[in-house]
Write a protein that holds these residues in place. Structure first.
Motif, PDB file in Angstrom:
ATOM      1  N   LEU A 167     -84.132 -37.477 -72.846  1.00  0.00           N
ATOM      2  CA  LEU A 167     -83.692 -37.095 -74.187  1.00  0.00           C
ATOM      3  C   LEU A 167     -84.667 -37.624 -75.235  1.00  0.00           C
ATOM      4  O   LEU A 167     -85.052 -36.888 -76.156  1.00  0.00           O
ATOM      5  N   THR A 168     -85.073 -38.877 -75.095  1.00  0.00           N
ATOM      6  CA  THR A 168     -86.026 -39.455 -76.056  1.00  0.00           C
ATOM      7  C   THR A 168     -87.343 -38.691 -76.042  1.00  0.00           C
ATOM      8  O   THR A 168     -87.912 -38.375 -77.101  1.00  0.00           O
ATOM      9  N   GLU A 169     -87.822 -38.367 -74.855  1.00  0.00           N
ATOM     10  CA  GLU A 169     -89.076 -37.605 -74.757  1.00  0.00           C
ATOM     11  C   GLU A 169     -88.958 -36.244 -75.429  1.00  0.00           C
ATOM     12  O   GLU A 169     -89.872 -35.807 -76.145  1.00  0.00           O
ATOM     13  N   LEU A 170     -87.834 -35.555 -75.215  1.00  0.00           N
ATOM     14  CA  LEU A 170     -87.656 -34.230 -75.815  1.00  0.00           C
ATOM     15  C   LEU A 170     -87.530 -34.317 -77.335  1.00  0.00           C
ATOM     16  O   LEU A 170     -88.047 -33.454 -78.058  1.00  0.00           O
ATOM     17  N   LEU A 171     -86.851 -35.343 -77.831  1.00  0.00           N
ATOM     18  CA  LEU A 171     -86.736 -35.509 -79.283  1.00  0.00           C
ATOM     19  C   LEU A 171     -88.090 -35.808 -79.911  1.00  0.00           C
ATOM     20  O   LEU A 171     -88.415 -35.288 -80.987  1.00  0.00           O
ATOM     21  N   LEU A 172     -88.898 -36.613 -79.255  1.00  0.00           N
ATOM     22  CA  LEU A 172     -90.248 -36.886 -79.759  1.00  0.00           C
ATOM     23  C   LEU A 172     -91.104 -35.622 -79.737  1.00  0.00           C
ATOM     24  O   LEU A 172     -91.869 -35.353 -80.659  1.00  0.00           O
ATOM     25  N   ARG A 173     -90.939 -34.843 -78.667  1.00  0.00           N
ATOM     26  CA  ARG A 173     -91.695 -33.595 -78.547  1.00  0.00           C
ATOM     27  C   ARG A 173     -91.248 -32.575 -79.602  1.00  0.00           C
ATOM     28  O   ARG A 173     -92.069 -31.836 -80.155  1.00  0.00           O
ATOM     29  N   LYS A 174     -89.941 -32.550 -79.865  1.00  0.00           N
ATOM     30  CA  LYS A 174     -89.406 -31.600 -80.852  1.00  0.00           C
ATOM     31  C   LYS A 174     -89.907 -31.928 -82.250  1.00  0.00           C
ATOM     32  O   LYS A 174     -90.146 -31.037 -83.071  1.00  0.00           O
ATOM     33  N   ASN A 175     -90.013 -33.232 -82.541  1.00  0.00           N
ATOM     34  CA  ASN A 175     -90.575 -33.694 -83.814  1.00  0.00           C
ATOM     35  C   ASN A 175     -89.809 -33.130 -85.010  1.00  0.00           C
ATOM     36  O   ASN A 175     -90.396 -32.669 -85.980  1.00  0.00           O
ATOM     37  N   ARG A 176     -88.473 -33.184 -84.911  1.00  0.00           N
ATOM     38  CA  ARG A 176     -87.608 -32.773 -86.022  1.00  0.00           C
ATOM     39  C   ARG A 176     -86.772 -33.969 -86.438  1.00  0.00           C
ATOM     40  O   ARG A 176     -85.852 -34.367 -85.729  1.00  0.00           O
ATOM     41  N   THR A 177     -87.095 -34.565 -87.545  1.00  0.00           N
ATOM     42  CA  THR A 177     -86.421 -35.795 -87.967  1.00  0.00           C
ATOM     43  C   THR A 177     -85.385 -35.563 -89.056  1.00  0.00           C
ATOM     44  O   THR A 177     -84.736 -36.521 -89.509  1.00  0.00           O
ATOM     45  N   ALA A 178     -85.202 -34.323 -89.507  1.00  0.00           N
ATOM     46  CA  ALA A 178     -84.237 -34.042 -90.571  1.00  0.00           C
ATOM     47  C   ALA A 178     -83.572 -32.682 -90.328  1.00  0.00           C
ATOM     48  O   ALA A 178     -84.170 -31.771 -89.748  1.00  0.00           O
ATOM     49  N   ARG A 179     -82.313 -32.582 -90.751  1.00  0.00           N
ATOM     50  CA  ARG A 179     -81.509 -31.359 -90.654  1.00  0.00           C
ATOM     51  C   ARG A 179     -81.564 -30.770 -89.239  1.00  0.00           C
ATOM     52  O   ARG A 179     -81.742 -29.570 -89.058  1.00  0.00           O
ATOM     53  N   PHE A 180     -81.389 -31.642 -88.256  1.00  0.00           N
ATOM     54  CA  PHE A 180     -81.461 -31.222 -86.868  1.00  0.00           C
ATOM     55  C   PHE A 180     -80.178 -31.567 -86.137  1.00  0.00           C
ATOM     56  O   PHE A 180     -79.672 -32.694 -86.240  1.00  0.00           O
ATOM     57  N   PHE A 181     -79.658 -30.603 -85.388  1.00  0.00           N
ATOM     58  CA  PHE A 181     -78.440 -30.791 -84.595  1.00  0.00           C
ATOM     59  C   PHE A 181     -78.581 -29.954 -83.332  1.00  0.00           C
ATOM     60  O   PHE A 181     -78.921 -28.767 -83.394  1.00  0.00           O
ATOM     61  N   THR A 182     -78.315 -30.572 -82.176  1.00  0.00           N
ATOM     62  CA  THR A 182     -78.523 -29.859 -80.920  1.00  0.00           C
ATOM     63  C   THR A 182     -77.509 -30.299 -79.877  1.00  0.00           C
ATOM     64  O   THR A 182     -76.846 -31.331 -80.012  1.00  0.00           O
ATOM     65  N   GLY A 183     -77.436 -29.536 -78.814  1.00  0.00           N
ATOM     66  CA  GLY A 183     -76.534 -29.800 -77.699  1.00  0.00           C
ATOM     67  C   GLY A 183     -76.387 -28.524 -76.891  1.00  0.00           C
ATOM     68  O   GLY A 183     -77.296 -27.678 -76.891  1.00  0.00           O
ATOM     69  N   TYR A 184     -75.251 -28.379 -76.205  1.00  0.00           N
ATOM     70  CA  TYR A 184     -74.966 -27.126 -75.506  1.00  0.00           C
ATOM     71  C   TYR A 184     -74.350 -26.172 -76.516  1.00  0.00           C
ATOM     72  O   TYR A 184     -73.211 -26.349 -76.954  1.00  0.00           O
TER      73      TYR A 184
END
Length: 311
Positions: A167-184
């Protein structure tokens, strides 16, 4: 004279019948009623974790909804994915969310557990399934008040496997630090009107025919700003016992749409058959019992460095 009385009585009965019919058909909107509005300051904090986000804020805080009877699940999580971890220099911290209970023995046990592990957030509301929205908002309130410096917040459940490293790796790769919400993502869901369903929602609670976009409550992730914004807007959104839909209603009001974290599925709310190679690329998997979680973790730790076949 008797005829006039009978006529007046007949008119009164007709009016009364019409009024009864009207009120039986009328379904007030929860936007207009105060009964189903969430109150942000519901209850006092009974337990707080030992963490100072001003000095050394974590990159990721994982908020795990739990109950008094789920000690085995909490202990299994503490020994596995809930251990404090550092991935690429980013720290993750796991905390447990609980309400309270009428049992003095259970209250004392949780207080002792909190003193020992310092990872429990607890408030003074009854810990039952239909207060899951209160429990989730309590976690967001803690983030808002005590740890706004965190980069990301995940809400998940105590019967989950979470791959914090991936999860940490994917969040770093996504590089979205604001207005971001994810899941299923659940983008086309409808209220269940079957009265005996666990997820039954009446027309009074939710008068509309379709839910807004939301993510399965088994595991979803906010950027820190969104976690605070959802908490702040929650008091102006109709209260709903389905916490994942309630969060979706808050997001809709904020004009924030859930997004995919990865092009491949990484959240599995319906569960998944275990294999070490498969679970290396899973963010969250549901229906994992404490004993199985310990076995899965042992297998994953034992297979580090081994190559997996290309899919």
């Amino acid at each position: 004279m008797a005829y006039q009385r009978m006529r007046l009585l007949h008119i009164c009965l007709l009016v009364l019948g019409a009024l009864c019919l009207y009120f039986s058909m009328y379904d007030p909107s929860p936007f207009e009623e105060g009964l189903f509005v969430f109150k942000k300051e519901c209850g006092e904090f009974l337990q707080l974790p030992d963490i100072d986000c001003r000095q050394n804020p974590p990159f990721l805080v994982l908020l795990v909804t739990s109950s008094h009877k789920q000690l085995a699940a909490r202990m299994a999580i503490r020994k596995t994915w809930g251990r404090e971890a550092v991935v690429r220099g980013r720290r993750a911290k796991t905390l447990f969310l609980l309400g309270t209970t009428a049992s003095q023995a259970e209250r004392q046990a949780v207080a002792e557990e909190s003193r020992q592990h310092r990872d429990i957030i607890q408030k003074d509301f009854v810990d039952v399934y239909y207060n899951l929205t209160l429990k989730t908002m309590m976690g967001l309130q803690w983030v808002h008040r005590f740890c706004p410096q965190v980069a990301f917040v995940m809400k998940t459940d105590s019967d989950m496997f979470v791959n914090v490293e991936y999860l940490t790796e994917l969040l770093l790769r996504k590089n979205r630090t604001a207005r971001f919400f994810t899941g299923y993502l659940k983008l086309n869901e409808f209220p269940i009107r079957t009265r005996f369903s666990k997820w039954f929602v009446s027309k009074y609670e939710y008068p509309w025919d379709k839910y807004p976009p939301f993510c399965s409550g088994t595991g979803y992730v906010f950027s820190s700003d969104v976690a605070s914004q959802v908490y702040n807007v929650s008091e102006s959104v109709p209260f709903l016992k389905l916490e994942d839909v309630f969060v979706g209603l808050c997001l809709q009001k904020l004009n924030i749409r859930p997004e995919e974290l990865h092009s491949e599925q990484t959240f599995f709310p319906e569960g998944l058959r275990f294999s070490a190679c498969r679970f290396r690329r899973v963010v969250a998997c549901h229906f994992v019992k404490p004993h199985d979680l310990l076995l899965y973790w042992q297998a994953l730790e034992g297979s580090r460095g081994e190559d997996c076949p290309a899919v």
